[in-house]
Design a protein around this motif. Structure first.
Motif, PDB file in Angstrom:
ATOM      1  N   VAL A   1       0.844  -1.200   0.000  1.00 16.39           N
ATOM      2  CA  VAL A   1       0.000   0.000   0.000  1.00 16.39           C
ATOM      3  C   VAL A   1       0.881   1.254   0.000  1.00 16.39           C
ATOM      4  O   VAL A   1       1.835   1.349   0.771  1.00 16.39           O
ATOM      5  CB  VAL A   1      -0.911  -0.006   1.255  1.00 16.39           C
ATOM      6  CG1 VAL A   1      -1.673   1.293   1.389  1.00 16.39           C
ATOM      7  CG2 VAL A   1      -1.863  -1.187   1.205  1.00 16.39           C
ATOM      8  N   THR A   2       0.552   2.207  -0.865  1.00 17.57           N
ATOM      9  CA  THR A   2       1.309   3.467  -0.905  1.00 17.57           C
ATOM     10  C   THR A   2       0.795   4.386   0.206  1.00 17.57           C
ATOM     11  O   THR A   2      -0.400   4.685   0.259  1.00 17.57           O
ATOM     12  CB  THR A   2       1.153   4.133  -2.280  1.00 17.57           C
ATOM     13  OG1 THR A   2       1.703   3.239  -3.241  1.00 17.57           O
ATOM     14  CG2 THR A   2       1.873   5.470  -2.363  1.00 17.57           C
ATOM     15  N   THR A   3       1.713   4.832   1.066  1.00 22.09           N
ATOM     16  CA  THR A   3       1.292   5.637   2.217  1.00 22.09           C
ATOM     17  C   THR A   3       1.932   7.034   2.196  1.00 22.09           C
ATOM     18  O   THR A   3       2.017   7.710   3.210  1.00 22.09           O
ATOM     19  CB  THR A   3       1.667   4.916   3.534  1.00 22.09           C
ATOM     20  OG1 THR A   3       3.058   4.609   3.482  1.00 22.09           O
ATOM     21  CG2 THR A   3       0.869   3.653   3.720  1.00 22.09           C
TER      22      THR A   3
ATOM     23  N   SER B   1      -8.815   8.006   9.918  1.00 23.50           N
ATOM     24  CA  SER B   1      -8.890   6.552   9.779  1.00 23.50           C
ATOM     25  C   SER B   1      -7.985   6.076   8.656  1.00 23.50           C
ATOM     26  O   SER B   1      -7.642   6.833   7.749  1.00 23.50           O
ATOM     27  CB  SER B   1     -10.334   6.146   9.482  1.00 23.50           C
ATOM     28  OG  SER B   1     -10.759   6.753   8.274  1.00 23.50           O
ATOM     29  N   ASP B   2      -7.653   4.800   8.723  1.00 27.55           N
ATOM     30  CA  ASP B   2      -6.868   4.186   7.648  1.00 27.55           C
ATOM     31  C   ASP B   2      -7.086   2.684   7.714  1.00 27.55           C
ATOM     32  O   ASP B   2      -7.458   2.141   8.765  1.00 27.55           O
ATOM     33  CB  ASP B   2      -5.371   4.515   7.798  1.00 27.55           C
ATOM     34  CG  ASP B   2      -4.643   4.392   6.464  1.00 27.55           C
ATOM     35  OD1 ASP B   2      -4.411   5.421   5.816  1.00 27.55           O
ATOM     36  OD2 ASP B   2      -4.343   3.251   6.047  1.00 27.55           O
ATOM     37  N   VAL B   3      -6.852   2.020   6.589  1.00 28.80           N
ATOM     38  CA  VAL B   3      -6.965   0.555   6.560  1.00 28.80           C
ATOM     39  C   VAL B   3      -5.697  -0.083   7.120  1.00 28.80           C
ATOM     40  O   VAL B   3      -5.717  -1.245   7.532  1.00 28.80           O
ATOM     41  CB  VAL B   3      -7.240   0.078   5.107  1.00 28.80           C
ATOM     42  CG1 VAL B   3      -5.994   0.189   4.239  1.00 28.80           C
ATOM     43  CG2 VAL B   3      -7.812  -1.327   5.064  1.00 28.80           C
ATOM     44  N   SER B   4      -4.604   0.669   7.156  1.00 29.78           N
ATOM     45  CA  SER B   4      -3.323   0.108   7.593  1.00 29.78           C
ATOM     46  C   SER B   4      -3.137   0.292   9.098  1.00 29.78           C
ATOM     47  O   SER B   4      -3.075   1.414   9.603  1.00 29.78           O
ATOM     48  CB  SER B   4      -2.179   0.808   6.849  1.00 29.78           C
ATOM     49  OG  SER B   4      -0.967   0.578   7.537  1.00 29.78           O
TER      50      SER B   4
ATOM     51  N   GLY C   1      -8.214   7.675   5.153  1.00 25.87           N
ATOM     52  CA  GLY C   1      -6.970   7.316   4.448  1.00 25.87           C
ATOM     53  C   GLY C   1      -5.885   8.278   4.904  1.00 25.87           C
ATOM     54  O   GLY C   1      -5.231   8.943   4.109  1.00 25.87           O
ATOM     55  N   CYS C   2      -5.723   8.364   6.241  1.00 28.94           N
ATOM     56  CA  CYS C   2      -4.879   9.431   6.826  1.00 28.94           C
ATOM     57  C   CYS C   2      -3.398   9.071   6.829  1.00 28.94           C
ATOM     58  O   CYS C   2      -2.572   9.890   7.213  1.00 28.94           O
ATOM     59  CB  CYS C   2      -5.331   9.734   8.243  1.00 28.94           C
ATOM     60  SG  CYS C   2      -5.039   8.350   9.382  1.00 28.94           S
ATOM     61  N   SER C   3      -3.072   7.820   6.434  1.00 31.77           N
ATOM     62  CA  SER C   3      -1.680   7.380   6.421  1.00 31.77           C
ATOM     63  C   SER C   3      -1.034   7.608   7.801  1.00 31.77           C
ATOM     64  O   SER C   3      -1.638   7.264   8.818  1.00 31.77           O
ATOM     65  CB  SER C   3      -0.917   8.082   5.300  1.00 31.77           C
ATOM     66  OG  SER C   3       0.379   7.548   5.214  1.00 31.77           O
ATOM     67  N   SER C   4       0.133   8.249   7.854  1.00 35.86           N
ATOM     68  CA  SER C   4       0.846   8.367   9.136  1.00 35.86           C
ATOM     69  C   SER C   4       0.453   9.608   9.938  1.00 35.86           C
ATOM     70  O   SER C   4       1.167   9.992  10.867  1.00 35.86           O
ATOM     71  CB  SER C   4       2.356   8.318   8.894  1.00 35.86           C
ATOM     72  OG  SER C   4       2.703   8.981   7.708  1.00 35.86           O
ATOM     73  N   GLY C   5      -0.659  10.233   9.585  1.00 36.27           N
ATOM     74  CA  GLY C   5      -1.249  11.250  10.463  1.00 36.27           C
ATOM     75  C   GLY C   5      -0.935  12.701  10.145  1.00 36.27           C
ATOM     76  O   GLY C   5      -1.504  13.607  10.754  1.00 36.27           O
TER      77      GLY C   5
END
Ligand SMILES: C[S@@+](CC[C@H](N)C(=O)[O-])C[C@H]1O[C@@H](n2cnc3c(N)ncnc32)[C@H](O)[C@@H]1O
Length: 289
Positions: A82-84, A154-157, A123-127
């Protein structure tokens, strides 16, 4: 096993059925669509996963995964693909639009009303995205302290959610977009990293959420940032996600997409609204939930 030619190590090619396996694994867990042009990306991203697991090559990793039921290593494989990519105040103009126009308008509209503001970074990735918004609220809108203000993210990862909650960023991450004045005010330096202070960290509530699967119960959302997420989905999934998230927006609420994304030709119930140099999307008035 890597192939060696004249001292150069080439990765072993991933064959069709191994690539199909990875493509299905990623699609099942994130809905991200990998086409055949992504073989190199898969190879590059899975090599560290293979090494960590003590497996000699990416192909051997895939064979290992294929022969076992879904477990932690499968999960790490999906997360590695996943691209983050993200940064503080990414693309600048959407944040300027929030600061100069959108939030002042919401405050003016609701002055005598419910005085509530809900912002969701999906889809916030690392915040960095929700924390950039939190810093804007803190800096420019002290009056919101007496409002019911929520920033959801939120994020799926799960790995990205852990990183988000920790609020610890490397010098490289800090250098990408964070103004020095905000760094000094809201972060404290450790040896090689910077930690966001609790004041800003506590403004954001993080939760696990898969945009294509989960339907959490949330308060009506005023501003929904879902930037650089749709771009990884196929057309059918983009439509499904837009249809779902539209229902979370309060009437008049705004959707923010990435600069390479649009609702055009996907969901005509959104209209484009320009704020300075940023384009946001609003649910058309005639559309009911
Ligand atoms: C490229 S990052 C974008 C981060 C941030 N929104 C920005 O624009 O800087 C995409 C994020 O979407 C997340 N993502 C991918 N598929 C998802 C899904 N099905 N549900 C929720 N999040 C997802 C990824 O884990 C990743 O953190």
């Amino acid at each position: 096993m890597k192939k060696e030619t004249h001292g150069i190590q080439f990765p072993e090619p991933i064959d069709g059925s191994d690539f199909d396996y990875i493509r299905d694994l990623v699609k099942d867990h994130t809905s991200i669509a990998l086409d055949n042009s992504k073989v190199y990306l898969v190879n590059a991203r899975l090599l560290p996963v293979a090494r960590d697991a003590g497996i000699e090559s990416v192909v051997a990793l895939i064979r290992h995964l294929r022969s076992r039921p879904f477990g932690d290593l499968h999960y790490r494989t999906v997360e590695a693909i996943v691209t983050t990519e993200t940064s503080f105040f990414r693309d600048f103009f959407p944040f300027e639009a929030l600061r100069q126009e959108v939030i002042p308008e919401i405050i003016a509209e609701q002055r005598g009303g419910s005085r509530s503001l809900t912002i969701w970074s999906a889809g916030c990735s690392s915040g960095q995205e929700p924390y950039s918004i939190a810093m804007i609220l803190r800096e420019a809108f002290p009056q919101l302290a007496t409002w019911s203000t929520r920033i959801l993210a939120s994020d799926v990862s799960r790995a990205m959610l852990e990183k988000s909650k920790a609020g610890v960023y490397s010098q490289t991450e800090i250098n990408r977009g964070l103004p020095a004045s905000l760094l000094v005010k809201y972060f404290r330096q450790n040896q090689t990293s910077w930690t966001l202070n609790d004041e800003v960290r506590n403004m954001v509530s993080f939760f696990h959420h898969n945009l294509t699967r989960d339907l959490p119960v949330l308060p009506p959302v005023d501003i929904l940032a879902m930037r650089n997420v749709l771009i990884y989905f196929d057309v059918e999934t983009k439509r499904l996600v837009l249809d779902r998230i539209r229902r979370y927006l309060r009437p008049g609420g705004l959707l923010i997409l990435g600069t390479a994304e649009t609702t055009l030709n996907l969901d005509e119930r959104f209209e484009r609204v320009r704020f300075g140099r940023a384009v946001f999307y609003r649910v058309r008035n005639s559309e009911t939930r």
